[in-house]
Design a protein around this motif. Sequence first.
Motif, mmCIF file in Angstrom:
data_model
loop_
_atom_site.group_PDB
_atom_site.id
_atom_site.type_symbol
_atom_site.label_atom_id
_atom_site.label_comp_id
_atom_site.label_asym_id
_atom_site.label_seq_id
_atom_site.Cartn_x
_atom_site.Cartn_y
_atom_site.Cartn_z
ATOM 1 N N VAL A 1 17.224 12.833 3.878
ATOM 2 C CA VAL A 1 16.472 12.736 2.629
ATOM 3 C C VAL A 1 16.025 11.290 2.386
ATOM 4 C CG1 VAL A 1 16.534 13.140 0.142
ATOM 5 C CG2 VAL A 1 17.859 14.622 1.686
ATOM 6 N N PRO A 2 14.730 10.998 2.481
ATOM 7 C CA PRO A 2 14.255 9.644 2.206
ATOM 8 C C PRO A 2 13.811 9.485 0.751
ATOM 9 C CG PRO A 2 12.515 10.886 3.289
ATOM 10 C CD PRO A 2 13.667 11.843 3.062
ATOM 11 N N LEU A 3 14.315 8.462 0.101
ATOM 12 C CA LEU A 3 13.910 8.130 -1.260
ATOM 13 C C LEU A 3 13.260 6.753 -1.233
ATOM 14 C CD1 LEU A 3 17.176 9.173 -3.182
ATOM 15 C CD2 LEU A 3 15.139 10.569 -2.733
ATOM 16 N N ILE A 4 12.050 6.653 -1.750
ATOM 17 C CA ILE A 4 11.322 5.390 -1.738
ATOM 18 C C ILE A 4 10.823 5.087 -3.136
ATOM 19 C CG2 ILE A 4 9.208 6.584 -0.984
ATOM 20 C CD1 ILE A 4 8.401 3.981 0.462
ATOM 21 N N ALA A 5 10.972 3.846 -3.553
ATOM 22 C CA ALA A 5 10.521 3.436 -4.882
ATOM 23 C C ALA A 5 9.032 3.737 -5.050
ATOM 24 C CB ALA A 5 10.773 1.939 -5.081
ATOM 25 N N GLY A 6 8.696 4.456 -6.099
ATOM 26 C CA GLY A 6 7.305 4.833 -6.317
ATOM 27 C C GLY A 6 6.951 6.202 -5.788
ATOM 28 N N GLY A 7 7.903 6.866 -5.106
ATOM 29 C CA GLY A 7 7.657 8.211 -4.603
ATOM 30 C C GLY A 7 6.794 8.248 -3.357
ATOM 31 N N GLU A 8 6.355 9.431 -2.973
ATOM 32 C CA GLU A 8 5.621 9.608 -1.719
ATOM 33 C C GLU A 8 4.341 8.778 -1.665
ATOM 34 O OE1 GLU A 8 4.933 13.545 -0.400
ATOM 35 O OE2 GLU A 8 7.027 14.164 -0.566
ATOM 36 N N ARG A 9 3.723 8.540 -2.800
ATOM 37 C CA ARG A 9 2.503 7.727 -2.817
ATOM 38 C C ARG A 9 2.760 6.332 -2.246
ATOM 39 N NH1 ARG A 9 -0.253 4.703 -7.084
ATOM 40 N NH2 ARG A 9 1.470 5.179 -8.493
ATOM 41 N N ALA A 10 3.994 5.846 -2.409
ATOM 42 C CA ALA A 10 4.327 4.491 -1.960
ATOM 43 C C ALA A 10 4.432 4.379 -0.446
ATOM 44 C CB ALA A 10 5.638 4.040 -2.604
ATOM 45 N N ILE A 11 4.420 5.499 0.247
ATOM 46 C CA ILE A 11 4.460 5.443 1.711
ATOM 47 C C ILE A 11 3.176 4.814 2.252
ATOM 48 C CG2 ILE A 11 4.546 6.831 3.829
ATOM 49 C CD1 ILE A 11 6.237 8.870 2.259
ATOM 50 N N ARG A 12 2.046 5.080 1.581
ATOM 51 C CA ARG A 12 0.767 4.588 2.057
ATOM 52 C C ARG A 12 0.191 3.443 1.234
ATOM 53 N NH1 ARG A 12 -2.430 7.548 5.370
ATOM 54 N NH2 ARG A 12 -3.638 5.613 5.298
ATOM 55 N N GLN A 13 0.671 3.256 0.015
ATOM 56 C CA GLN A 13 0.113 2.186 -0.810
ATOM 57 C C GLN A 13 1.191 1.617 -1.718
ATOM 58 O OE1 GLN A 13 -2.593 5.195 -2.852
ATOM 59 N NE2 GLN A 13 -2.202 3.826 -4.560
ATOM 60 N N ALA A 14 1.015 0.363 -2.085
ATOM 61 C CA ALA A 14 1.987 -0.292 -2.957
ATOM 62 C C ALA A 14 1.926 0.313 -4.351
ATOM 63 C CB ALA A 14 1.701 -1.786 -3.027
ATOM 64 N N VAL A 15 3.089 0.563 -4.921
ATOM 65 C CA VAL A 15 3.193 1.035 -6.300
ATOM 66 C C VAL A 15 3.808 -0.106 -7.098
ATOM 67 C CG1 VAL A 15 4.187 2.742 -7.855
ATOM 68 C CG2 VAL A 15 3.463 3.428 -5.552
ATOM 69 N N GLU A 16 2.981 -0.791 -7.835
ATOM 70 C CA GLU A 16 3.402 -2.014 -8.510
ATOM 71 C C GLU A 16 4.563 -1.769 -9.465
ATOM 72 O OE1 GLU A 16 2.305 -4.857 -7.621
ATOM 73 O OE2 GLU A 16 0.734 -4.083 -6.315
#
Length: 306
Positions: free
Chosen positions: A104-119
């Motif tokens: 299970v991968p958790l990334i700050a900003g959710g899946e959108r943050a995989i391709r672009q920075a979520v400020e």
Amino acid sequence: MTIPPTSTSIPVQRSTEALDPNHADLDRLDPLALVQAFADDQRAAVEAVRSATPALARVVEAALPRLESGGRLVYVGAGTSGRLGVLDATELTPTFSWPPERAVPLIAGGERAIRQAVEGAEDDAAAGANDVRAANVGPGDVLIALAASGTTPYVLGAVEAARSLGALTVGIANNPGTPLLAAVDCPVALDTGPEVISGSTRLKAGTAQKIALNTLSSALMVRLGKVYGNLMVDVRTSNAKLEDRAVRLTCHGAGVSESEARAALAQAGGSVKTALVMLRLGLSVQEAEARLAAAGGHARAALGEG
């Protein structure tokens, strides 16, 4: 548990942010010298992981019982670190047939943050805690927290929540003595030092994290019986390339011809491990599967090799 203070409350010495005096004229280098500078600096990533091998081995020992009992690997990170966690989690399924729901991968900003920075996403400790709770992290799970700085609030919030829920927590940071390493059960320091481009931790800091993740997850998969000798016997044959690889692995492991390997794999539903046991012991599919199940999925034990 109380999280150690983050970089917003006390100053933390971060070597990854220091200026590297050896590359003050980086923008003046010709293409060959420029590429050499980047390539040469990557050697520090390998050395950092080599220095951390005792810590990584302790992670394997601590994590194995939880995974053997059905627990999950949960990766947490922001930015480059988060994307590396997504990559490692994703690759476990085709390589080792590890169930995707158990990585299970958790990334700050959710899946959108995989391709672009979520400020600002990485600065939200509450979001990290909420994501961990939403993933139903519990005592059987292993949380791998990644942060080059060792101070990322999102990651620290996730760690605090995971520990309160009973999960084993692992922290991988590129700066020793940072809050993340103090907050987890199993700290792994990858001291890569200043970057060629000052502060750009997508360079050797990121490389060291990638190597550490490859090393850690691959070692766990070996110990879980996903490998026989050094053969990737739990590969998922999801495309033509992997089907051909399965044939080669079966030929090598069982000492049979390509036609024999293909026939056994067809009967075994593409499982190299099952085909190997069938061919080596002269068993039916059902008998080979039963023998593997009794051996906990370990091909060497199923073959009676100890």
